[in-house]
Design an enzyme around this catalytic site. Structure first.
Site, PDB file in Angstrom:
ATOM      1  N   GLU A  87      59.497  39.736  17.935  1.00  0.00           N
ATOM      2  CA  GLU A  87      60.068  41.047  18.244  1.00  0.00           C
ATOM      3  C   GLU A  87      60.803  41.004  19.584  1.00  0.00           C
ATOM      4  O   GLU A  87      60.292  40.461  20.573  1.00  0.00           O
ATOM      5  CB  GLU A  87      58.933  42.081  18.291  1.00  0.00           C
ATOM      6  CG  GLU A  87      59.379  43.508  18.489  1.00  0.00           C
ATOM      7  CD  GLU A  87      58.209  44.496  18.394  1.00  0.00           C
ATOM      8  OE1 GLU A  87      58.474  45.704  18.334  1.00  0.00           O
ATOM      9  OE2 GLU A  87      57.044  44.041  18.385  1.00  0.00           O
ATOM     10  N   LYS A 123      63.312  49.576  13.868  1.00  0.00           N
ATOM     11  CA  LYS A 123      61.871  49.749  13.697  1.00  0.00           C
ATOM     12  C   LYS A 123      61.556  51.197  13.352  1.00  0.00           C
ATOM     13  O   LYS A 123      62.095  52.135  13.950  1.00  0.00           O
ATOM     14  CB  LYS A 123      61.142  49.333  14.979  1.00  0.00           C
ATOM     15  CG  LYS A 123      59.635  49.205  14.849  1.00  0.00           C
ATOM     16  CD  LYS A 123      59.039  48.595  16.117  1.00  0.00           C
ATOM     17  CE  LYS A 123      57.538  48.358  15.999  1.00  0.00           C
ATOM     18  NZ  LYS A 123      56.978  47.730  17.217  1.00  0.00           N
ATOM     19  N   CYS A 149      56.261  44.379  13.606  1.00  0.00           N
ATOM     20  CA  CYS A 149      54.987  44.507  14.322  1.00  0.00           C
ATOM     21  C   CYS A 149      54.120  45.666  13.842  1.00  0.00           C
ATOM     22  O   CYS A 149      53.418  45.555  12.846  1.00  0.00           O
ATOM     23  CB  CYS A 149      55.245  44.609  15.829  1.00  0.00           C
ATOM     24  SG  CYS A 149      53.767  44.235  16.826  1.00  0.00           S
ATOM     25  N   PRO A 156      38.554  32.540  46.512  1.00  0.00           N
ATOM     26  CA  PRO A 156      37.307  32.660  47.280  1.00  0.00           C
ATOM     27  C   PRO A 156      36.126  32.419  46.330  1.00  0.00           C
ATOM     28  O   PRO A 156      35.866  33.238  45.444  1.00  0.00           O
ATOM     29  CB  PRO A 156      37.347  34.104  47.788  1.00  0.00           C
ATOM     30  CG  PRO A 156      38.797  34.495  47.731  1.00  0.00           C
ATOM     31  CD  PRO A 156      39.339  33.787  46.525  1.00  0.00           C
ATOM     32  N   LEU A 157      35.439  31.314  46.496  1.00  0.00           N
ATOM     33  CA  LEU A 157      34.362  30.896  45.594  1.00  0.00           C
ATOM     34  C   LEU A 157      33.024  31.201  46.246  1.00  0.00           C
ATOM     35  O   LEU A 157      32.621  30.540  47.200  1.00  0.00           O
ATOM     36  CB  LEU A 157      34.495  29.402  45.286  1.00  0.00           C
ATOM     37  CG  LEU A 157      33.526  28.802  44.270  1.00  0.00           C
ATOM     38  CD1 LEU A 157      33.685  29.461  42.903  1.00  0.00           C
ATOM     39  CD2 LEU A 157      33.731  27.296  44.154  1.00  0.00           C
ATOM     40  N   SER A 158      32.341  32.209  45.711  1.00  0.00           N
ATOM     41  CA  SER A 158      31.114  32.688  46.353  1.00  0.00           C
ATOM     42  C   SER A 158      29.861  31.987  45.864  1.00  0.00           C
ATOM     43  O   SER A 158      28.803  32.121  46.464  1.00  0.00           O
ATOM     44  CB  SER A 158      30.964  34.193  46.105  1.00  0.00           C
ATOM     45  OG  SER A 158      30.704  34.449  44.731  1.00  0.00           O
ATOM     46  N   GLY A 159      29.957  31.286  44.746  1.00  0.00           N
ATOM     47  CA  GLY A 159      28.768  30.704  44.150  1.00  0.00           C
ATOM     48  C   GLY A 159      28.105  31.614  43.148  1.00  0.00           C
ATOM     49  O   GLY A 159      27.032  31.301  42.631  1.00  0.00           O
ATOM     50  N   GLY A 160      28.749  32.757  42.825  1.00  0.00           N
ATOM     51  CA  GLY A 160      28.242  33.678  41.814  1.00  0.00           C
ATOM     52  C   GLY A 160      28.922  33.463  40.472  1.00  0.00           C
ATOM     53  O   GLY A 160      29.830  32.642  40.334  1.00  0.00           O
ATOM     54  N   ASP A 182      30.949  35.452  38.618  1.00  0.00           N
ATOM     55  CA  ASP A 182      32.339  35.868  38.423  1.00  0.00           C
ATOM     56  C   ASP A 182      33.338  34.875  39.014  1.00  0.00           C
ATOM     57  O   ASP A 182      34.284  34.461  38.341  1.00  0.00           O
ATOM     58  CB  ASP A 182      32.563  37.257  39.020  1.00  0.00           C
ATOM     59  CG  ASP A 182      31.795  38.331  38.272  1.00  0.00           C
ATOM     60  OD1 ASP A 182      31.540  38.137  37.071  1.00  0.00           O
ATOM     61  OD2 ASP A 182      31.444  39.351  38.880  1.00  0.00           O
ATOM     62  N   SER A 183      33.154  34.519  40.274  1.00  0.00           N
ATOM     63  CA  SER A 183      34.103  33.577  40.874  1.00  0.00           C
ATOM     64  C   SER A 183      33.976  32.196  40.228  1.00  0.00           C
ATOM     65  O   SER A 183      34.973  31.478  40.087  1.00  0.00           O
ATOM     66  CB  SER A 183      33.892  33.481  42.392  1.00  0.00           C
ATOM     67  OG  SER A 183      32.611  32.979  42.705  1.00  0.00           O
TER      68      SER A 183
END
Length: 664
Positions: free
Chosen positions: A45, A114, A175, A355-359, A361-362
């Site tokens: 489309e 369409k 579509c 930013p890698l927090s160790g949780g 999500d990151s």
């Protein structure tokens, strides 16, 4: 008598307003289709301008450039001897329509507007287009002069019609019309249309592909016929990822399946099918034939061309296949990864910073980047020259070949653990170990000096020193101190994104990745302008439950053992002081309806600044494009909560009566 028709459909990674690139990808798809013997080629489309032009559709330049691209297609030898079906906006009698332009050998056969526009969720087609409301009606469309000079035509048919070739009949859907309860293919099929085409701009949502495939197959299960679906693929400049899945179906069964997630800019499916299979299938459905005898006919545009060859008795035809669906965990691994790659290469940046927090999500965000690196290495191994060229440009090395995902990850992905006096050694170690296993360039830093400097400014001005709750401070003081830490992390993330590569003697900058999930955004469990504020967020439309399942998938499929301890650790923001060296603060979970709505309304203002996120769920709270609700509420919800209380009271009384009856 010809019976075996060869048709082609495709998934193209088009980009809004990239007319040059879009034209090149259209040409490539036509070349591939012709090389495989196809006599008809269907594209996605609005493929000429790109689906996601949004308010650029208001601009006359968008229509002009679309016709200029159409001119190039019409006059090219590459489009000879194949019916080409392309998508673009067209202005007819001062009304803008979303159209298919179908042409053959430098002549336009039909412009089909369409009829059912998508206008829910992320779709805003009624904002830019008008649906064609004249069923089975055709008008004259006066072509622009640049097109007249190529085709020799002054006017062409515009409206709801079908194409009658020398051997079959084709009808177009666009579509949303497939998803509508009164899909055109129903009436078209009853009127003798044997091949249905659908050009889509359908984006990825977790678990959605199965519904799309079922709709295509069911379109011909009752009525017989061949159904061809094309779809856009990739990130065309927005939060959406269009997930391909081009397919060809006949008599309710899939005969050709395209990939849902891929780094290939052009994918073409070609199938040879026997029209007699359609005719014999229909001949046995008496209810269909009774309805067909009473149908109102469609206008037919006669085409002096055949999709089959006269001598095709020995031509092999395609057989049904079983569609293979991805699990939700695979979808999370592949969809956002492909979206990130498109964003990275098209933004011309040199990589990502997280930013890698160790949780959880990151870490899930880091795993998606790692999955992207896997996809890049696999695409290069399979001979994808476009991906190789992009990878070389991103890492600034013309001889580089990405072969090892961790090694490539080290070149394009920087992770950063931002410790404070409230951080634990456990989260620091978990972040470091995960970074080592995925191969990212990892930075450890401490933000305490910056936090003390900012709080010190406040103390100099006011003469007051705020304290955390555990040190005797009020909740206002404690929250403010937590927010200072969170916001300083955002400032440092952008500083390191801009200058880390400079410090390493490398060119370019990095895109900052956010890692707030959809549940946190709904509830507002984040600090405004903290590390949730980033350039893009690959998990912003994904629930915590799905992310945890994805983490488990990564443990099993990528052998990232560091994720096991991350999964088992208590969730924490680590913004308050530790108690005896242990975590004192754990994340909250809304368990009651009232609490949820109170938190939602109090924090809704945060959604106005939400980082653009990969759209993966239909309950995304994205304020900018998807979830259009106020951001200033009466947070007492007095009327609504009173209604809830009344319902609870009724239920309690009913349960009490039931208990008494049981005792009797």
């Amino acid at each position: 008598m010809g019976r075996a028709v060869t048709v082609a459909t495709c998934a193209l990674n088009q980009w809004a307003l990239d007319f040059e690139g879009n034209l090149e990808r259209i040409f490539r798809s036509i070349d591939i289709a012709k090389s495989k013997g196809a006599r008809y080629r269907l594209g996605p489309e609005l493929e000429i301008c790109g689906y996601g032009c949004s308010d650029h559709y208001y601009e006359s330049d968008t229509l002009l450039h679309s016709f200029q691209v159409l001119e190039k297609l019409l006059e090219s030898p590459a489009t000879q001897d194949i019916i080409c079906d392309v998508g673009m906006p067209v202005l007819h009698r001062n009304v803008r329509y979303n159209c298919r332009v179908i042409f053959l050998n430098k002549r336009i056969l039909l412009i089909r507007p369409k009829m059912s526009l998508a206008n829910t969720g992320n779709y805003r087609e009624l904002r830019w287009f008008t649906p064609w409301s004249k069923a089975r009606h055709v008008e004259e469309y006066f072509l622009p002069r640049i097109i007249q000079e190529v085709t020799g035509q002054e006017t062409v048919p515009f409206g709801d019609a079908v194409l009658a070739t020398k051997d079959t009949c084709l009808g177009a859907e666009i579509c949303e019309e497939l998803w509508a309860p009164n899909s055109p293919h129903i009436e078209m099929g009853l009127d003798g249309v044997e091949i249905f085409t659908n050009s889509s701009g359908s984006h990825h949502v977790l678990r959605k592909a199965r519904a799309r495939v079922d709709l295509v197959n069911s379109a011909t299960a009752k009525n017989g016929g061949i159904y061809i679906l094309a779809n856009q693929r990739g990130c065309d400049g927005d939060r959406l990822y269009y997930d391909g899945c081009a397919m060809i179906s006949m008599n309710g069964e899939t005969v050709a399946q395209g990939s849902q997630f891929s780094l290939d800019d052009v994918e073409v499916l070609v199938a040879t099918l026997d029209l007699e299979d359609v005719r014999s299938y229909r001949a046995e459905i008496s209810s269909r034939n009774l309805a067909a005898s009473k149908v109102n006919p469609y206008p037919r545009v006669k085409v002096n061309f055949a999709l089959s060859c006269p001598d095709d008795i020995a031509v092999p035809t395609c057989m049904p296949i079983q569609w293979r669906h991805h699990s939700p965990e695979e979808e999370i691994s592949l969809g956002p990864a492909c979206w990130l790659w498109d964003y990275l290469r098209r933004s011309k940046q040199a990589g990502f910073l997280l930013p890698l927090s160790g949780g959880v999500d990151s870490s899930a965000t880091a795993c998606i980047v790692y999955s992207m690196c896997h996809q890049v290495c696999l695409a290069v191994k399979n001979g994808n020259a476009d991906v190789l060229a992009d990878a070389r440009r991103i890492v600034n090395d013309e001889t580089y070949i990405p072969e090892d995902p961790p090694e490539f990850c080290n070149r394009v992905f920087t992770t950063c653990y931002m410790a404070s006096e409230n951080s634990s050694q456990d989260t620091r170690n978990r972040a470091k170990l995960l970074a080592e296993q995925i191969g990212s360039y990892h930075i450890n830093l401490n933000i305490d000096a910056a936090v003390k400097a900012v709080v010190g400014i406040f103390s100099v001005v006011t003469g007051r020193i705020p304290q955390f709750s555990v040190h005797g401070g009020s909740s206002r003081e404690s929250l403010a101190l937590q927010n200072v830490q969170a916001r300083i992390r955002m400032v440092l993330a952008y500083l390191f994104a801009q200058l880390t590569l400079w410090a390493r003697g490398m060119p370019g900058g990095l895109l900052v990745l956010g890692s707030a999930n959809v549940d946190e955004s709904l509830r507002g469990y984040l600090t405004k302008y903290d590390c949730s504020s980033a350039d893009i967020n690959p998990i912003g439309g994904i629930s915590k439950t799905d992310l945890k399942n994805f983490i488990q998938y990564c443990i099993e499929n990528f052998q990232l053992t560091a994720l096991s301890s991350i999964m088992s650790a208590p969730p924490t923001a680590e913004l308050e002081p530790l108690v005896d060296g242990q975590v004192a603060q754990t994340d909250e979970v809304a368990s009651k309806v009232k609490h949820f709505f109170r938190m939602y309304s109090v924090n809704r203002h945060k959604m106005t600044t939400l980082t653009p996120s990969y759209h993966a769920e239909n309950y995304s709270p994205d304020d900018n494009r998807f979830d259009l609700r106020p951001f200033l509420y009466n947070t007492s919800w007095s009327w609504q909560f009173r209604c809830i209380d009344k319902q609870v009271s009724k239920l309690e009384k009913k349960e009490g009566i039931s208990v008494v009856e049981d005792m009797d």
